[in-house]
Design a protein around this motif. Sequence first.
Motif, PDB file in Angstrom:
ATOM      1  N   MET A 197       0.858  -1.179   0.000  1.00  0.00           N
ATOM      2  CA  MET A 197       0.000   0.000   0.000  1.00  0.00           C
ATOM      3  C   MET A 197       0.898   1.234   0.000  1.00  0.00           C
ATOM      4  O   MET A 197       1.901   1.276   0.688  1.00  0.00           O
ATOM      5  CB  MET A 197      -0.911  -0.037   1.230  1.00  0.00           C
ATOM      6  CG  MET A 197      -1.952   1.051   1.259  1.00  0.00           C
ATOM      7  SD  MET A 197      -3.147   0.810   2.611  1.00  0.00           S
ATOM      8  CE  MET A 197      -4.602   0.502   1.650  1.00  0.00           C
ATOM      9  N   HIS A 198       0.515   2.219  -0.780  1.00  0.00           N
ATOM     10  CA  HIS A 198       1.265   3.462  -0.887  1.00  0.00           C
ATOM     11  C   HIS A 198       0.472   4.597  -0.242  1.00  0.00           C
ATOM     12  O   HIS A 198      -0.731   4.478  -0.016  1.00  0.00           O
ATOM     13  CB  HIS A 198       1.534   3.792  -2.353  1.00  0.00           C
ATOM     14  CG  HIS A 198       2.300   2.724  -3.055  1.00  0.00           C
ATOM     15  ND1 HIS A 198       3.638   2.540  -2.873  1.00  0.00           N
ATOM     16  CD2 HIS A 198       1.903   1.761  -3.915  1.00  0.00           C
ATOM     17  CE1 HIS A 198       4.042   1.520  -3.593  1.00  0.00           C
ATOM     18  NE2 HIS A 198       3.002   1.015  -4.240  1.00  0.00           N
ATOM     19  N   ILE A 199       1.138   5.698   0.007  1.00  0.00           N
ATOM     20  CA  ILE A 199       0.489   6.815   0.696  1.00  0.00           C
ATOM     21  C   ILE A 199      -0.710   7.346  -0.091  1.00  0.00           C
ATOM     22  O   ILE A 199      -1.713   7.735   0.495  1.00  0.00           O
ATOM     23  CB  ILE A 199       1.515   7.927   1.034  1.00  0.00           C
ATOM     24  CG1 ILE A 199       0.914   8.871   2.064  1.00  0.00           C
ATOM     25  CG2 ILE A 199       1.989   8.638  -0.223  1.00  0.00           C
ATOM     26  CD1 ILE A 199       1.928   9.711   2.779  1.00  0.00           C
TER      27      ILE A 199
ATOM     28  N   GLY B  80       2.597  10.299   8.072  1.00  0.00           N
ATOM     29  CA  GLY B  80       3.672  11.229   7.770  1.00  0.00           C
ATOM     30  C   GLY B  80       3.918  11.305   6.282  1.00  0.00           C
ATOM     31  O   GLY B  80       4.022  10.286   5.606  1.00  0.00           O
ATOM     32  N   LEU B  81       3.998  12.513   5.775  1.00  0.00           N
ATOM     33  CA  LEU B  81       4.224  12.710   4.343  1.00  0.00           C
ATOM     34  C   LEU B  81       5.695  12.639   3.968  1.00  0.00           C
ATOM     35  O   LEU B  81       6.027  12.601   2.791  1.00  0.00           O
ATOM     36  CB  LEU B  81       3.640  14.065   3.909  1.00  0.00           C
ATOM     37  CG  LEU B  81       2.128  14.186   4.058  1.00  0.00           C
ATOM     38  CD1 LEU B  81       1.682  15.612   3.758  1.00  0.00           C
ATOM     39  CD2 LEU B  81       1.421  13.196   3.153  1.00  0.00           C
TER      40      LEU B  81
ATOM     41  N   ALA C  28      10.036   3.334   5.019  1.00  0.00           N
ATOM     42  CA  ALA C  28       9.063   2.468   5.696  1.00  0.00           C
ATOM     43  C   ALA C  28       7.791   3.254   5.986  1.00  0.00           C
ATOM     44  O   ALA C  28       7.699   3.941   6.989  1.00  0.00           O
ATOM     45  CB  ALA C  28       9.656   1.927   6.990  1.00  0.00           C
ATOM     46  N   LEU C  29       6.818   3.149   5.102  1.00  0.00           N
ATOM     47  CA  LEU C  29       5.554   3.859   5.264  1.00  0.00           C
ATOM     48  C   LEU C  29       4.764   3.263   6.421  1.00  0.00           C
ATOM     49  O   LEU C  29       4.594   2.049   6.525  1.00  0.00           O
ATOM     50  CB  LEU C  29       4.733   3.763   3.973  1.00  0.00           C
ATOM     51  CG  LEU C  29       3.353   4.408   4.004  1.00  0.00           C
ATOM     52  CD1 LEU C  29       3.460   5.912   4.243  1.00  0.00           C
ATOM     53  CD2 LEU C  29       2.606   4.111   2.712  1.00  0.00           C
ATOM     54  N   SER C  30       4.267   4.138   7.295  1.00  0.00           N
ATOM     55  CA  SER C  30       3.418   3.709   8.401  1.00  0.00           C
ATOM     56  C   SER C  30       2.341   4.757   8.630  1.00  0.00           C
ATOM     57  O   SER C  30       2.451   5.895   8.176  1.00  0.00           O
ATOM     58  CB  SER C  30       4.242   3.516   9.680  1.00  0.00           C
ATOM     59  OG  SER C  30       4.735   4.758  10.139  1.00  0.00           O
ATOM     60  N   PHE C  31       1.303   4.340   9.335  1.00  0.00           N
ATOM     61  CA  PHE C  31       0.244   5.280   9.717  1.00  0.00           C
ATOM     62  C   PHE C  31      -0.245   4.908  11.111  1.00  0.00           C
ATOM     63  O   PHE C  31      -0.062   3.786  11.572  1.00  0.00           O
ATOM     64  CB  PHE C  31      -0.904   5.283   8.699  1.00  0.00           C
ATOM     65  CG  PHE C  31      -1.551   3.947   8.450  1.00  0.00           C
ATOM     66  CD1 PHE C  31      -2.568   3.477   9.267  1.00  0.00           C
ATOM     67  CD2 PHE C  31      -1.150   3.163   7.378  1.00  0.00           C
ATOM     68  CE1 PHE C  31      -3.168   2.250   9.034  1.00  0.00           C
ATOM     69  CE2 PHE C  31      -1.753   1.935   7.126  1.00  0.00           C
ATOM     70  CZ  PHE C  31      -2.763   1.480   7.950  1.00  0.00           C
ATOM     71  N   ASN C  32      -0.858   5.867  11.784  1.00  0.00           N
ATOM     72  CA  ASN C  32      -1.426   5.653  13.117  1.00  0.00           C
ATOM     73  C   ASN C  32      -2.936   5.574  12.999  1.00  0.00           C
ATOM     74  O   ASN C  32      -3.556   6.420  12.337  1.00  0.00           O
ATOM     75  CB  ASN C  32      -1.070   6.802  14.064  1.00  0.00           C
ATOM     76  CG  ASN C  32       0.352   6.772  14.529  1.00  0.00           C
ATOM     77  OD1 ASN C  32       1.125   5.897  14.162  1.00  0.00           O
ATOM     78  ND2 ASN C  32       0.730   7.744  15.330  1.00  0.00           N
ATOM     79  N   VAL C  33      -3.520   4.572  13.660  1.00  0.00           N
ATOM     80  CA  VAL C  33      -4.971   4.417  13.698  1.00  0.00           C
ATOM     81  C   VAL C  33      -5.419   4.073  15.108  1.00  0.00           C
ATOM     82  O   VAL C  33      -4.683   3.463  15.875  1.00  0.00           O
ATOM     83  CB  VAL C  33      -5.478   3.325  12.728  1.00  0.00           C
ATOM     84  CG1 VAL C  33      -5.470   3.794  11.299  1.00  0.00           C
ATOM     85  CG2 VAL C  33      -4.709   2.033  12.880  1.00  0.00           C
TER      86      VAL C  33
ATOM     87  N   CYS D 183       3.173  -0.412   6.653  1.00  0.00           N
ATOM     88  CA  CYS D 183       2.679  -0.970   5.395  1.00  0.00           C
ATOM     89  C   CYS D 183       3.749  -1.865   4.781  1.00  0.00           C
ATOM     90  O   CYS D 183       4.934  -1.724   5.067  1.00  0.00           O
ATOM     91  CB  CYS D 183       2.360   0.157   4.414  1.00  0.00           C
ATOM     92  SG  CYS D 183       1.102   1.295   5.011  1.00  0.00           S
ATOM     93  N   ASN D 184       3.289  -2.759   3.936  1.00  0.00           N
ATOM     94  CA  ASN D 184       4.188  -3.586   3.121  1.00  0.00           C
ATOM     95  C   ASN D 184       5.133  -4.452   3.940  1.00  0.00           C
ATOM     96  O   ASN D 184       6.283  -4.655   3.566  1.00  0.00           O
ATOM     97  CB  ASN D 184       4.961  -2.698   2.136  1.00  0.00           C
ATOM     98  CG  ASN D 184       4.030  -1.775   1.381  1.00  0.00           C
ATOM     99  OD1 ASN D 184       2.999  -2.194   0.885  1.00  0.00           O
ATOM    100  ND2 ASN D 184       4.376  -0.499   1.320  1.00  0.00           N
ATOM    101  N   ARG D 185       4.626  -4.959   5.066  1.00  0.00           N
ATOM    102  CA  ARG D 185       5.406  -5.897   5.880  1.00  0.00           C
ATOM    103  C   ARG D 185       4.629  -7.198   5.990  1.00  0.00           C
ATOM    104  O   ARG D 185       4.594  -7.977   5.042  1.00  0.00           O
ATOM    105  CB  ARG D 185       5.728  -5.314   7.250  1.00  0.00           C
ATOM    106  CG  ARG D 185       6.770  -4.204   7.190  1.00  0.00           C
ATOM    107  CD  ARG D 185       7.285  -3.850   8.561  1.00  0.00           C
ATOM    108  NE  ARG D 185       8.280  -2.779   8.467  1.00  0.00           N
ATOM    109  CZ  ARG D 185       8.794  -2.189   9.512  1.00  0.00           C
ATOM    110  NH1 ARG D 185       8.425  -2.527  10.735  1.00  0.00           N
ATOM    111  NH2 ARG D 185       9.687  -1.231   9.361  1.00  0.00           N
ATOM    112  N   GLN D 186       3.981  -7.433   7.124  1.00  0.00           N
ATOM    113  CA  GLN D 186       3.296  -8.709   7.372  1.00  0.00           C
ATOM    114  C   GLN D 186       1.832  -8.724   6.933  1.00  0.00           C
ATOM    115  O   GLN D 186       1.262  -9.797   6.784  1.00  0.00           O
ATOM    116  CB  GLN D 186       3.347  -9.044   8.867  1.00  0.00           C
ATOM    117  CG  GLN D 186       4.741  -9.269   9.410  1.00  0.00           C
ATOM    118  CD  GLN D 186       4.730  -9.385  10.920  1.00  0.00           C
ATOM    119  OE1 GLN D 186       4.391  -8.433  11.609  1.00  0.00           O
ATOM    120  NE2 GLN D 186       5.094 -10.552  11.431  1.00  0.00           N
ATOM    121  N   LEU D 187       1.226  -7.566   6.782  1.00  0.00           N
ATOM    122  CA  LEU D 187      -0.209  -7.513   6.524  1.00  0.00           C
ATOM    123  C   LEU D 187      -0.521  -7.171   5.070  1.00  0.00           C
ATOM    124  O   LEU D 187       0.073  -6.245   4.512  1.00  0.00           O
ATOM    125  CB  LEU D 187      -0.871  -6.464   7.428  1.00  0.00           C
ATOM    126  CG  LEU D 187      -0.747  -6.690   8.928  1.00  0.00           C
ATOM    127  CD1 LEU D 187      -1.330  -5.512   9.688  1.00  0.00           C
ATOM    128  CD2 LEU D 187      -1.440  -7.975   9.328  1.00  0.00           C
TER     129      LEU D 187
END
Length: 118
Positions: A1-3, A40-41, A46-51, A85-89
């Motif tokens: 998944m990308h931003i 974060g833009l 390593a793309l990540s997001f908080n939910v 993103c783009n790791r285990q899930l």
Amino acid sequence: MHIEEIRDYCIVKPGATEETPFGPDTLVFKVGNKVFLLVGLDQVDALSFNVKCDPEYALELRNEYPATVIPGYHMNKKHWNTIYCNRQLPDEKLRSLIDHSYELVFASLPKAVKENVK
């Protein structure tokens, strides 16, 4: 998944808005003026997001996917996860975590605010 995919997925949710209240490097998605996702833009490697997450479910996810789900960076660790993103899930699971966050936040809104969400 990308931003761009994260943004496209979040912005079409009913009542979703996007802002940069913490500066130009953090995109924040809200419903009813409450945050359901931050990303974060300026991320490159390593793309990540908080939910937001149900506390028990958050612990389950952290135990099951320790390389992907960690306590929310700069957030309340009980209620927020940082998801890489783009790791285990797979992307489908990432989208379900975004949905879970949106639904938790929406459910916490006052009735009058919920009625105005379109």
